[in-house]
Write an enzyme that holds these catalytic residues in place. Sequence first.
Site, PDB file in Angstrom:
ATOM      1  N   HIS A 110       0.847  -1.195   0.000  1.00  0.00           N
ATOM      2  CA  HIS A 110       0.000   0.000   0.000  1.00  0.00           C
ATOM      3  C   HIS A 110       0.878   1.238   0.000  1.00  0.00           C
ATOM      4  O   HIS A 110       1.949   1.240   0.599  1.00  0.00           O
ATOM      5  CB  HIS A 110      -0.902   0.038   1.242  1.00  0.00           C
ATOM      6  CG  HIS A 110      -1.787  -1.149   1.371  1.00  0.00           C
ATOM      7  ND1 HIS A 110      -2.912  -1.316   0.619  1.00  0.00           N
ATOM      8  CD2 HIS A 110      -1.686  -2.244   2.167  1.00  0.00           C
ATOM      9  CE1 HIS A 110      -3.484  -2.459   0.942  1.00  0.00           C
ATOM     10  NE2 HIS A 110      -2.763  -3.046   1.877  1.00  0.00           N
ATOM     11  N   ALA A 159      14.445 -12.537  18.947  1.00  0.00           N
ATOM     12  CA  ALA A 159      13.004 -12.704  18.742  1.00  0.00           C
ATOM     13  C   ALA A 159      12.256 -11.383  18.863  1.00  0.00           C
ATOM     14  O   ALA A 159      12.551 -10.560  19.728  1.00  0.00           O
ATOM     15  CB  ALA A 159      12.457 -13.711  19.741  1.00  0.00           C
ATOM     16  N   ARG A 182      25.730  -6.584  20.900  1.00  0.00           N
ATOM     17  CA  ARG A 182      27.129  -6.917  21.158  1.00  0.00           C
ATOM     18  C   ARG A 182      27.673  -7.732  19.993  1.00  0.00           C
ATOM     19  O   ARG A 182      26.913  -8.350  19.248  1.00  0.00           O
ATOM     20  CB  ARG A 182      27.286  -7.689  22.458  1.00  0.00           C
ATOM     21  CG  ARG A 182      26.651  -9.078  22.426  1.00  0.00           C
ATOM     22  CD  ARG A 182      26.924  -9.822  23.730  1.00  0.00           C
ATOM     23  NE  ARG A 182      26.258 -11.091  23.779  1.00  0.00           N
ATOM     24  CZ  ARG A 182      26.738 -12.231  23.265  1.00  0.00           C
ATOM     25  NH1 ARG A 182      27.890 -12.247  22.648  1.00  0.00           N
ATOM     26  NH2 ARG A 182      26.057 -13.350  23.370  1.00  0.00           N
TER      27      ARG A 182
END
Length: 191
Positions: A110, A159, A182
């Site tokens: 879109h 995650a 890190r």
Amino acid sequence: MTTLTRVLWWTPMFRARLEAGSGRHLYLYGGLPLVLGPVRVKLGPECRLSGQVTITGRTHGPAEAPSPYLIVGRNVDIGWQTTLAVGRKIVIGDDVRLAGRNFLAGYPGHPLDPDARARGLPDTEDQVGDIILERGVWLATGVTVSAGVRIGRGTVVAAGSVVTHDLPPGVLAAGVPARVIRPLTADRPAS
């Protein structure tokens, strides 16, 4: 029965959608991935894909532009409910791991302009971009990667992260937007 279905039905059906000669030693589990739109798919050997993977190709764009192209390297895992939305090109390097519910968004579908969206117009060219995952990248569960992003070799993305800009090789990245947490070390104890 599931093994027969996988070997005699799902795998040949999916291979028919791949570029000729690709997908050797393909292992599909849990069904047949969904492939939508004008997307070319080249799959390296030794890949494993969940049957709940969706691969889409952008349907709008310049008439002279080539079809969206998904290139997957050797020994790649693509987990359940992952969507690969190919705007121009997505390249997934060798030994990459994509956990479940990843979203590689090479195009948004879109436009940003609300009036254009209301009229049902497609996304604009400046919203579309390639996505490159270099060798050994690992995207943990629920990672989103935006168009125009390159993730460097061996990088791990935590995650639920949203990757909106390039990440260097060999780092752990996390967050919304993802940032380097890190460096990862390749030091291993001597055997």
